[in-house]
Design a protein around this motif. Structure first.
Motif, mmCIF file in Angstrom:
data_model
loop_
_atom_site.group_PDB
_atom_site.id
_atom_site.type_symbol
_atom_site.label_atom_id
_atom_site.label_comp_id
_atom_site.label_asym_id
_atom_site.label_seq_id
_atom_site.Cartn_x
_atom_site.Cartn_y
_atom_site.Cartn_z
ATOM 1 N N PHE A 41 0.826 -1.208 0.000
ATOM 2 C CA PHE A 41 0.000 0.000 0.000
ATOM 3 C C PHE A 41 0.859 1.256 0.000
ATOM 4 C CE2 PHE A 41 -3.029 2.992 2.270
ATOM 5 C CZ PHE A 41 -3.768 3.259 1.130
ATOM 6 N N THR A 44 1.945 2.052 -3.485
ATOM 7 C CA THR A 44 1.007 2.511 -4.515
ATOM 8 C C THR A 44 1.393 3.934 -4.899
ATOM 9 O OG1 THR A 44 -0.506 3.294 -2.786
ATOM 10 C CG2 THR A 44 -0.953 1.117 -3.713
ATOM 11 N N ARG A 49 -3.774 6.421 -4.525
ATOM 12 C CA ARG A 49 -4.354 6.727 -3.215
ATOM 13 C C ARG A 49 -5.348 7.887 -3.326
ATOM 14 N NH1 ARG A 49 1.064 5.880 -1.993
ATOM 15 N NH2 ARG A 49 1.486 7.947 -1.118
ATOM 16 N N GLY A 161 -0.378 6.567 2.761
ATOM 17 C CA GLY A 161 -0.077 5.186 2.384
ATOM 18 C C GLY A 161 -0.035 4.238 3.573
ATOM 19 N N PRO A 163 -2.127 1.694 6.067
ATOM 20 C CA PRO A 163 -3.384 1.007 6.393
ATOM 21 C C PRO A 163 -3.935 1.554 7.719
ATOM 22 C CG PRO A 163 -1.658 -0.580 5.838
ATOM 23 C CD PRO A 163 -1.001 0.765 5.988
ATOM 24 N N LEU A 192 -8.166 -2.683 -4.395
ATOM 25 C CA LEU A 192 -7.168 -2.695 -3.323
ATOM 26 C C LEU A 192 -7.620 -3.659 -2.238
ATOM 27 C CD1 LEU A 192 -6.527 1.153 -3.152
ATOM 28 C CD2 LEU A 192 -4.802 -0.590 -3.707
ATOM 29 N N ILE A 196 -6.582 -3.012 4.060
ATOM 30 C CA ILE A 196 -6.111 -1.629 4.197
ATOM 31 C C ILE A 196 -6.960 -0.862 5.212
ATOM 32 C CG2 ILE A 196 -5.985 0.584 2.915
ATOM 33 C CD1 ILE A 196 -4.984 -1.074 0.505
#
Lengths: 501, 501
Positions: A41, A44, A49, A161, A163, A192, A196
């Motif tokens: 994540f 990404t 995002r 970024g 979680p 995704l 997350i």
């Protein structure tokens, strides 16, 4: 699994819906899962995002009526306020979508190499910020949308970024659940992983403790009381690996009305003050809890208008029965202390608004009155001379805001007062009132403890993203191995400074 | 008042000079005095603080021979190293002089007003950073100049506008005293109050505890052991008003040598490694304490060269007899654990250099070997396959640095290893060695705990100034009352972002 239900604070009767009482086991599952997706994540692109944040905002907008209706039942906040708060929540998500792609959060800094430097060559060094890892967010009672499940902490952490695991506030579990479903939908739409984002629900202290002490959690965002917040802060610091705990724990938001301003505006100041202290039933962290004025005719008119205004207040329902009973108990305890004059409303329903009055001399001897009482209550402190405001400002506890009301003739005093208030507060308001926190680039919602447990941070506004980041430097790393944001041809168009320029 | 004296670690005999054993009373006097001048000092112009920092650097330069001679006696570090360290110290002071006037540290951000916005007008908001207040700095044993009295923490705090109280390291009180006299002279020359800087000396734990818990101290900078640093960190967090504690507590600085690089460079890698681990008698926080290699012919040549190199090492004197006895005890304890092969030098004087070797399988079962042993000791971990390096990197503790040695064929593995190491370290070094920390704009000297107690910070480089700052926002404050750096015509020429641009 045990379950719990929400209570309608207006009727004190249970609402429909059973919610799970999560515990250490669910925390462990959620944190381990968040940890597993954290690296992917954070890698990404900012555009991905940003897209996620817009998708969450869109999903919330689609569910607006359902969310607001449930939040109204669970919080007793008015429909218009909750509709406004939902708009603020989606605006926050979209602001952080912009912030993510804007790239200033990366704080990219380059040092040029100099192979000829003596006695040693100077290496190429590039630094930027990366996401910290899984973050825990505690939903706040008083903003069931903007400071809860998809609130500012969640928005800024996802933009960074990280979680997110939200520990939902038990006062509005149904609202939290609907909002969490919107986030789940957005994650699915953006392809995704669901890990997350996780919402954990429950009424036990153990749940919050398990979240803060889980080794996979790398930072915490919290808005709430000093009592609960400090206990969680302490746990976060006592971990084998201490983690940053961004807690916003309380503020008295002192207001200084200087003499000329009072002469010119006594009645309108009273009207504004009354509105600010009663807004949201006084359940705002920026409620003006203490107002310093100077004795005189205009101040007498101001006080008279306040007393009349207070008496005419209709009662509002507080967020929970616990908050209501705390408010009543603490107000009654304060009213019994000598040196305070009390004016209060007598509402047919809901809780009374209360205005205390005292003198600067008595105030100095009662530092405990700086402690926040959550609810529609405020103290006016009458100084004999405006000059006293300087020394009074020096004994204030840390606060989110400090306010100066001044007209031109008051500027010499205001100019001396302002540096004192800089030491007290994260935001200085001029000729306004502290309630109403702009979600913008320059906002600071923080300040010296207990306003914030991390006075270098803000929990509102674009800079809030920095809470979830840490810097990494790359020394002599070839372009082929560098993260995109630091590569020579700058594919992500990140703004950077080079050699201090 | 009780006194103490310094000890020459080479002879273990006392050195001339009696130094006061300061205690809680002296802490209180210094902290109160610092607090009284803090507001005026933070309001000095960046140019004034820049001038002060240059004056301190000039004064140190004038006293160079005296300082280096005393530091040599107190630390047993070589003259050339100490001369280099003094140059680094003055370079740091001059870098922060530039940083102060450069103005990036202020992080000025403006929101434009929009009186026509619906439903509410948008206010003018401007934010910048201001100094936190009096700061405590703990001198480090291993850098009697660059991380001590006028070291990086002091330089960055003065640049920010924070008064500084240094708790001098008891291993080099004479050096600290001469440096403090240079700072006093510079303050006098710049017509600034002496209370802006105080050196406190002593050998008791109580002194450090009194500094960290004094209510006037608003932040702490510390470089030292996990044991001592964590105890002070805990005290700082348990205060009624917790304060940021920037502690750099230890690191293993893992190095990964990938197979092709090893094939191409086995002998020179061994030579560099030997130099890096023995530099300063291994008393650097960036000493490579663990090196991961893959088995094979080249690795065997590398190990053979290392064993021979270790055996040929001449002994160096450690900084103090306490550090020496810890090194010997901890190394002996480690040598007795099964699964480690040991090679060590037999110096006629000083302490032996020690190389341990083990396999990745045994390493995995002995996580305690990640704990730093301060001194010229390092472990080589031999992997069966280079692929193992990915999983080994995932179980590393937080570290200041992580290093990859790779040639072109190694890039696919290096590209996968790098994101793992981002999660471990504050700085990633490529085809180099971690010792030698550039003092520059992009440097990060920090990382996940225990490398730093505040992983979002760096203790070396220009960004280190941010440790001593917090933001304040000004809402609708008229130009006449705003701090200079935020006024419309920008008299200080501060760089700012407006509306996120």
């Amino acid at each position: 699994m045990h379950t719990f239900h929400a209570v309608n604070p207006a009727t004190e009767r249970p609402l429909s819906g059973e919610f799970p009482e999560h515990g250490a086991k669910e925390v462990d599952l959620a944190a381990m899962a968040a940890s597993e997706v954290a690296k992917a994540f954070r890698q990404t692109t900012p555009a991905q995002r940003s897209s996620l944040l817009h998708a969450i905002a869109d999903a919330l907008e689609s569910a607006r009526d359902t969310i607001v209706a449930r939040a109204e039942l669970e919080s007793a906040l008015p429909n218009a306020r909750l509709n406004g708060e939902l708009s603020r929540t989606t605006a926050q998500l979209r602001l952080f979508a912009d912030v993510a792609v804007g790239g200033l959060w990366q704080e990219a800094i380059f040092d040029s190499a100099n192979p000829d430097r003596q006695p040693l060559p100077k290496p190429d060094i590039r630094r930027h910020n990366i996401a910290l890892g899984p973050v825990a967010v505690f939903g706040a009672s008083n903003f069931p949308l903007a400071f809860s499940t998809a609130g500012g902490d969640t928005a800024s952490a996802l933009a960074a970024g990280c979680p997110v695991i939200v520990k939902g506030h038990p006062a509005h579990p149904g609202t939290s659940e609907i909002v969490a479903q919107c986030i789940a939908k957005a994650l699915e739409q953006e392809q995704l992983p669901q890990a997350i984002f996780t919402l954990l629900q429950g009424t036990s202290h153990e749940l919050g403790q398990a979240v803060v002490t889980h080794p996979s959690i790398k930072a915490v965002g919290f808005t709430g009381s000093i009592h609960g917040g400090r206990a969680l802060f302490d746990l976060a610091q006592q971990r084998p690996e201490p983690i940053p705990f961004f807690g916003e724990l309380g503020a008295s938001n002192p207001v200084f009305i200087l003499p000329q301003r009072m002469d010119n505006q006594a009645e309108s100041l009273a009207e504004e003050y009354l509105m600010s202290m009663n807004m949201g039933c006084g359940q705002f962290c920026t409620k003006p809890a203490v107002v310093f004025i100077t004795q005189g005719d205009a101040s007498e008119r101001f006080l008279q208008a306040m007393r009349e205004g207070i008496k005419a207040q209709t009662g509002q329902t507080m967020l929970t029965s616990g908050i209501k009973s705390n408010y009543l108990t603490q107000s009654q305890r304060r009213a019994q202390q000598s040196g305070l004059t009390q004016t209060q409303s007598s509402p047919e329903s809901g809780v009374p608004s209360i205005l205390f009055e005292t003198t600067s001399e008595i105030w100095r001897n009662n530092p405990q009155w700086q402690e926040e009482i959550f609810g529609p209550q405020s103290i006016v402190v009458v100084c004999q001379e405006s000059e006293e405001m300087i020394s009074l400002s020096q004994s204030l506890a840390g606060s989110l805001t400090a306010t100066i009301h001044a007209d031109a003739d008051d500027y010499p005093l205001a100019k001396r007062l302002l540096p004192e208030l800089e030491e007290v507060a994260g935001r200085i308001v001029f000729n306004g009132w502290p309630t109403g926190v702009e979600v913008s680039y320059a906002m600071v919602h923080g300040g010296p403890y207990p306003a914030s447990t991390m006075p270098a941070s803000t929990s509102v506004g674009a800079e809030a993203i920095k809470r979830w980041l840490r810097p990494v430097a790359y020394q002599s790393v070839p372009d082929a191995l560098l993260p995109c944001s630091l590569q020579q041809d700058n594919p992500l168009n990140v703004r950077c400074s080079v050699d201090g320029k």
